[in-house]
Design a protein around this motif. Structure first.
Motif, short mmCIF file in Angstrom:
data_model
loop_
_atom_site.label_atom_id
_atom_site.label_comp_id
_atom_site.label_asym_id
_atom_site.label_seq_id
_atom_site.Cartn_x
_atom_site.Cartn_y
_atom_site.Cartn_z
N PHE A 145 0.92 -1.05 0.10
CA PHE A 145 0.11 0.05 -0.11
C PHE A 145 0.89 1.32 -0.01
CE2 PHE A 145 -1.99 3.38 2.67
CZ PHE A 145 -3.09 3.38 1.80
N TRP A 146 1.97 1.14 0.77
CA TRP A 146 2.48 2.47 1.08
C TRP A 146 3.52 2.69 -0.29
CZ3 TRP A 146 1.53 6.07 3.91
CH2 TRP A 146 0.56 5.97 4.97
N MET A 147 4.02 1.55 -0.94
CA MET A 147 4.67 1.58 -2.30
C MET A 147 3.85 2.32 -3.13
SD MET A 147 6.74 -1.98 -2.71
CE MET A 147 7.51 -1.45 -4.35
N ALA A 148 2.66 1.80 -3.41
CA ALA A 148 1.61 2.74 -4.15
C ALA A 148 1.39 3.94 -3.60
CB ALA A 148 0.35 1.94 -3.97
N VAL A 149 1.34 4.55 -2.54
CA VAL A 149 1.39 5.94 -2.06
C VAL A 149 2.57 6.62 -2.40
CG1 VAL A 149 1.44 7.25 -0.07
CG2 VAL A 149 -0.10 5.41 -0.16
N VAL A 150 3.73 6.19 -2.15
CA VAL A 150 4.87 6.91 -2.79
C VAL A 150 4.90 7.05 -4.27
CG1 VAL A 150 7.49 6.74 -2.71
CG2 VAL A 150 6.19 6.13 -0.59
N ARG A 151 4.44 5.93 -5.25
CA ARG A 151 4.39 6.06 -6.45
C ARG A 151 3.63 7.17 -6.84
NH1 ARG A 151 3.68 0.81 -7.37
NH2 ARG A 151 1.29 1.23 -7.80
N MET A 152 2.32 7.09 -6.26
CA MET A 152 1.41 7.84 -6.86
C MET A 152 1.77 9.70 -6.07
SD MET A 152 -2.10 5.79 -5.85
CE MET A 152 -3.18 6.44 -6.82
N ALA A 153 2.62 9.60 -5.18
CA ALA A 153 2.99 10.77 -4.97
C ALA A 153 4.09 11.73 -5.73
CB ALA A 153 3.60 10.79 -3.29
N THR A 154 4.65 10.81 -6.42
CA THR A 154 6.09 11.24 -7.15
C THR A 154 5.71 12.53 -8.32
OG1 THR A 154 6.79 9.22 -7.10
CG2 THR A 154 7.75 10.67 -8.49
N PRO A 155 4.37 12.37 -9.03
CA PRO A 155 4.27 13.37 -10.15
C PRO A 155 3.83 14.61 -9.02
CG PRO A 155 2.49 11.76 -10.06
CD PRO A 155 3.86 11.05 -9.33
N LEU A 156 3.09 14.30 -8.01
CA LEU A 156 2.44 15.53 -7.29
C LEU A 156 3.82 16.35 -6.81
CD1 LEU A 156 -0.65 13.93 -5.57
CD2 LEU A 156 -0.33 15.49 -7.63
N LEU A 157 4.77 15.45 -6.31
CA LEU A 157 5.94 15.97 -5.43
C LEU A 157 6.63 16.94 -6.68
CD1 LEU A 157 6.59 15.77 -2.71
CD2 LEU A 157 8.06 13.78 -3.34
N PHE A 158 7.06 16.47 -7.77
CA PHE A 158 7.68 17.42 -8.69
C PHE A 158 6.93 18.59 -9.04
CE2 PHE A 158 9.91 13.66 -10.20
CZ PHE A 158 11.25 13.95 -10.20
N PRO A 192 14.35 -3.27 6.09
CA PRO A 192 13.10 -3.78 6.18
C PRO A 192 12.17 -2.62 6.19
CG PRO A 192 14.20 -4.10 8.37
CD PRO A 192 15.21 -3.70 7.30
N VAL A 193 10.93 -2.86 5.70
CA VAL A 193 9.64 -1.76 5.44
C VAL A 193 10.16 -0.67 4.60
CG1 VAL A 193 8.09 -0.33 6.63
CG2 VAL A 193 8.94 -2.50 7.85
N LEU A 194 11.13 0.01 4.91
CA LEU A 194 11.66 1.50 4.59
C LEU A 194 12.14 0.91 2.99
CD1 LEU A 194 10.89 4.16 5.78
CD2 LEU A 194 13.30 4.28 6.16
N GLY A 195 13.04 0.02 2.98
CA GLY A 195 13.51 -0.52 1.79
C GLY A 195 12.68 -0.54 0.59
N PRO A 196 11.65 -1.58 0.60
CA PRO A 196 10.95 -1.62 -0.66
C PRO A 196 9.97 -0.29 -1.00
CG PRO A 196 10.13 -3.05 0.98
CD PRO A 196 11.43 -2.33 1.48
N ILE A 197 9.51 0.45 0.18
CA ILE A 197 8.80 1.52 0.05
C ILE A 197 9.41 2.62 -0.72
CG2 ILE A 197 7.38 3.54 1.21
CD1 ILE A 197 6.82 1.25 3.26
N ILE A 198 10.73 3.11 -0.30
CA ILE A 198 11.53 4.07 -0.96
C ILE A 198 12.55 3.74 -2.00
CG2 ILE A 198 13.35 6.10 -0.37
CD1 ILE A 198 11.97 6.21 2.49
#
Lengths: 313, 518
Positions: free
Chosen positions: A12-25, A140-146
């Motif tokens: 879920f958090w991987m998806a969040v970070v992915r979806m956040a990327t264009p908005l972040l730029f 762990p956790v942070l690795g895959p998400i970021i």
């Protein structure tokens, strides 16, 4: 599906970070423009232009990073146009920005049709693959998400800290912020308000276009007309939410993306009693509520929207 | 003390704005270690000249030579580099940034990875100590008083190792004490070899601080002399171009109270206090002056009396009736005449013509409109009457009023207000930016209105103005008002104390002492 359990899933958090990327730029780009005192409503169109130009570059045989660079240049060119009208000629930033959005969106569709006149299903390219960083990826956790993300995602996260540092600790960042607060203060210290604002708008617009290019070169693998789908406008709201601070912008973007990801998961669940349209609304309702709460306190750049004309009282 | 060759020389500077000549062949020279006073009325071209020198404007012709080298025109960067520093009348500081940021902006190469803070802080602290410019480099500019902001502006210039310091109307926003402090600082700077150009329209200051003075009138240098060999009367005549018009102050005969505030407080919508337990009593036939450094709530007091702000506590009576939830229209209809501070912003509508502007406050009356239609004949007659009676020169009643000069705009507002015969007149900075002729006209009209029965409130930052026309004065500080005092019973020093927060200074003075002081 248990919603609480969802929040514990790395996926879920991987998806969040992915979806956040264009908005972040997009948000960082808009933030840079506004800190210098220029509202850039061209963002929606500039992101579309970034989508199209990045994808076209790769489709015509260029490599992925070349596509990102090309998209940034196209975005910068639209930014320059915006700066000529609003900074040098001192015209209305609202009207010019909306004009740029219409122009850039329409031009993107037009060029796309010129490149591919007779295609019904859009062709695909090979997008960025997720990175496989040896040590960091195994955390762990942070690795895959970021770190198991597209390199653009990592770039966006690094940019948050870089822009924050730049605005707070470098002489150029100070000059940029001061331009957004009181242009006369900058002029009376011997710096050029025009040059600073133009640079800020060009660089900011370049970042917005990279956010657009992420959509076609990383999140998806094809270009659709209208695929930016309001992300640009959300970035404008997020800049207000962030009180014009990059660190808070990160928080806002992640919150928004989390609602968006949640909405996507929940609406797939057919056992839900509530119609899925309500979930579709959620991120937008969130951004309105957050804006109401945050904007009462936020100190906006004082010279935002105020054109500077040399030699006038 | 002086070298024979001037350090700075301006030769034949001319500048036009559109068809208006602002400066015509102005020449000026400045030596090291001297204070030059540039004297002139509002609109004489003083600020324009200095803005050309500093590079904000480009002159149409003429040259500027500094230390033997010609200065490129239109570039503040070159001016700064050559050692020019300017303290603008309207400060060029960013409110939301720290004093430190404001001072160091643009003093180091733009593209560095980090700012060199510790060295800069040391240098600023040294300057603060050397010249007694007491201010904390860490605080945000918005939290500073006006006097402190001016010190930041001076620090900004000194930080760049300025050789010539230009100050544009520096005392306009200061209390008498702060002005004295500023003059001491200037003396200190001159002793260290700086040269100073001091722009002002106050004669006393010219005599008090300058070594040499130069009078500018309508963009032409009319007089230049050593200060020690001239006097105030000569300077005044040269500045105005003839005899200085005098206001005749008739003795007043105060009648009954027309407006009274008792312990009135007001807040904005965030709960921030605008007025704090302010009390005043205005009688008919009386002129009440409100003194104070700008930004101490004078504008809010004007808003309250104009009906734009309602009190959150306390009582507000107009003509013996309690004012409860009355808007601006109600206040006008009950006989409050308003002369606002911002002539083009709130006083007049710049794009409308004279006739239209004159009926803004009485268009609802029967003689002005009927069945929702304006009466053209009345509007024409009305404007002819007022423009001739109040000497408004507008160059055509069909022209938009923004084309008029500040003095004519103010006469137009004055005419609109006085022709309605109001019982209370609320004048906020009525002579700000006007030349002596127009200011005298405004004063005499306000005095005659009060002597024929109106109560007049004049808000002003200029103490000399209040001492000249007011019957009683109250000082405003951070939204509170002092007790009333007669101008004859006080002096500039006491006023200065009150303006910097000691509002009780008047109540402590016993009547005997007051008589003695007078």
């Amino acid at each position: 599906m248990d919603t609480l359990q969802l929040f514990l899933e790395a996926g879920f958090w991987m998806a969040v970070v992915r979806m956040a990327t264009p908005l972040l730029f997009g948000t960082l780009g808009e933030l840079i423009c506004e800190r210098a005192g220029v509202l850039n409503l061209g963002i929606e169109g500039i992101m579309a232009a970034g989508c199209m130009s990045g994808w076209t570059w790769v489709y015509l045989g260029g490599d992925l990073w070349g596509g990102i660079l090309f998209a940034a240049c196209v975005g910068g060119a639209f930014g320059l146009l915006h700066a000529i009208f609003t900074v040098h000629l001192g015209l209305s930033q609202h009207v010019t920005g909306l004009g740029i959005t219409m122009l850039a969106s329409a031009l993107s569709s037009f060029v796309f049709r010129m490149v591919l006149p007779d295609v019904t299903t859009p062709p695909k390219i090979v997008p960025f693959a997720p990175m496989d960083i040896p040590i960091l990826g195994d955390i762990p956790v942070l690795g895959p998400i970021i770190f198991n993300q597209s390199p653009l995602t990592l770039l966006a996260l690094i940019l948050v800290f870089f822009v924050g540092w730049f605005l707070k600790h470098t002489p150029a960042g100070l000059a940029l912020c001061m331009t957004g607060e009181n242009p006369m203060a900058v002029e009376s210290q011997g710096l050029s308000v025009f040059a600073i604002r133009t640079c800020a708008v060009v660089v900011g617009s370049g970042l917005m276009a990279v956010g657009g290019a992420f959509l076609t070169l990383s999140a998806f693998d094809a270009f659709y007309i209208g695929m930016v789908n309001g992300r640009g406008w959300i970035c404008i709201a997020l800049v207000v939410f962030s009180s014009w601070k990059p660190s808070k912008a990160l928080l806002g973007v992640v919150l928004f993306a989390a609602f968006d990801a949640l909405q996507m998961r929940v609406q797939q669940d057919v056992s839900m009693v509530i119609p899925y349209q309500f979930y579709l609304m959620m991120p937008y309702v969130f951004s309105i509520v957050a804006l109401i709460i945050m904007s009462r306190r936020s100190a906006y750049p004082k010279a935002l929207l105020v054109p500077f004309r040399k030699g006038e009282r | 003390m002086q070298d024979s060759t001037p350090f700075l020389q301006l030769l034949g500077i001319s500048k036009k704005f559109g068809s208006v000549t602002a400066l015509s062949k102005v020449s000026l020279s400045l030596h090291q270690g001297e204070i030059l006073a540039l004297l002139g009325e509002n609109g004489a071209g003083k600020t324009t000249l200095m803005n050309i020198l500093f590079g904000h404007y480009v002159a149409d012709s003429g040259s500027i030579t500094l230390n033997g080298k010609e200065l490129p025109s239109g570039s503040p960067r070159h001016a700064l580099k050559a050692g020019l520093g300017m303290v603008h009348q309207h400060f060029t500081l960013a409110d939301n940034m720290s004093v430190f940021d404001n001072i160091t902006l643009g003093t180091e190469p733009l593209f560095a990875f980090r700012r060199k803070k510790s060295e800069a802080i040391r240098k600023i602290k040294d300057l603060i100590n050397a010249y007694e410019l007491d201010v904390d480099h860490r605080s945000l500019v918005k939290h500073l008083s006006v006097g402190q902001r001016q010190r930041v502006e001076i620090l900004k210039a000194l930080y760049r190792d300025t050789r010539i310091l230009i100050l544009d109307e520096p005392t306009a926003v200061l209390t008498p004490q702060e002005s004295e402090h500023l003059f001491a600082t200037l003396r200190l700077l001159v002793d260290k070899g700086l040269a100073i150009i001091f722009i002002t329209h106050k004669l006393k200051e010219v005599i008090g601080v300058s070594d040499r003075c130069l009078v500018l009138r309508h963009g032409v240098v009319t007089y230049e002399h050593r200060t020690s060999e001239t006097d105030m009367d000569t300077l005044a005549r040269e500045m105005v171009g003839g005899e200085v018009p005098k206001v005749e102050v008739l003795p007043g005969a105060p009648g009954e109270t027309v407006l009274s505030l008792h312990m009135v407080s007001a807040c904005d919508r965030h709960g921030f206090s605008l007025l704090h337990e302010a009390s005043l009593h205005l009688r008919s036939g009386e002129i009440l002056g409100i003194a104070g450094v700008s930004g101490n709530g004078q504008g809010h007091l004007a808003d309250l009396i104009s009906g734009l702000l309602s009190p959150s506590s306390g009582s507000f009576e107009l003509l013996g009736e309690e004012v409860v939830r009355l808007g601006p229209v109600d206040m006008v209809r009950r006989g409050v005449g308003r002369i606002p501070e911002d002539r083009t912003g709130t006083g007049l509508i710049g794009d409308m013509n004279v006739q239209e502007n004159l009926i803004l406050e009485n268009y609802w009356k029967k003689e002005v409109s009927r069945y929702g239609l304006l009466k053209a004949s009345f509007m024409k007659k009305n404007s002819e009457e007022i423009t001739s009676r109040y000497d408004v020169r507008c160059g055509g009643e069909e022209l938009p009023v923004r084309m008029m000069s500040g003095g004519n705009m103010q006469k137009l507002i004055l005419g609109r207000v006085l022709s309605e015969k109001p019982s209370v007149i609320m004048a906020n900075q009525p002579t700000w930016g006007l030349d002596v002729g127009a200011a005298t006209f405004v004063h005499s009209q306000l005095i005659s209105a009060s002597r024929s029965g109106a109560g007049v409130i004049i808000i002003s930052e200029d103490l000399d103005e209040l001492f000249k026309v007011a019957d009683v004065i109250q000082v405003m500080y951070q939204g509170s008002l002092s007790a009333p005092i007669q101008p004859s019973a006080t002096n500039a020093r006491e006023m200065g104390l009150a303006m910097s927060g000691h509002l009780d200074v008047f109540t402590m003075v016993s009547p005997e002492e007051a008589c003695h002081a007078a």
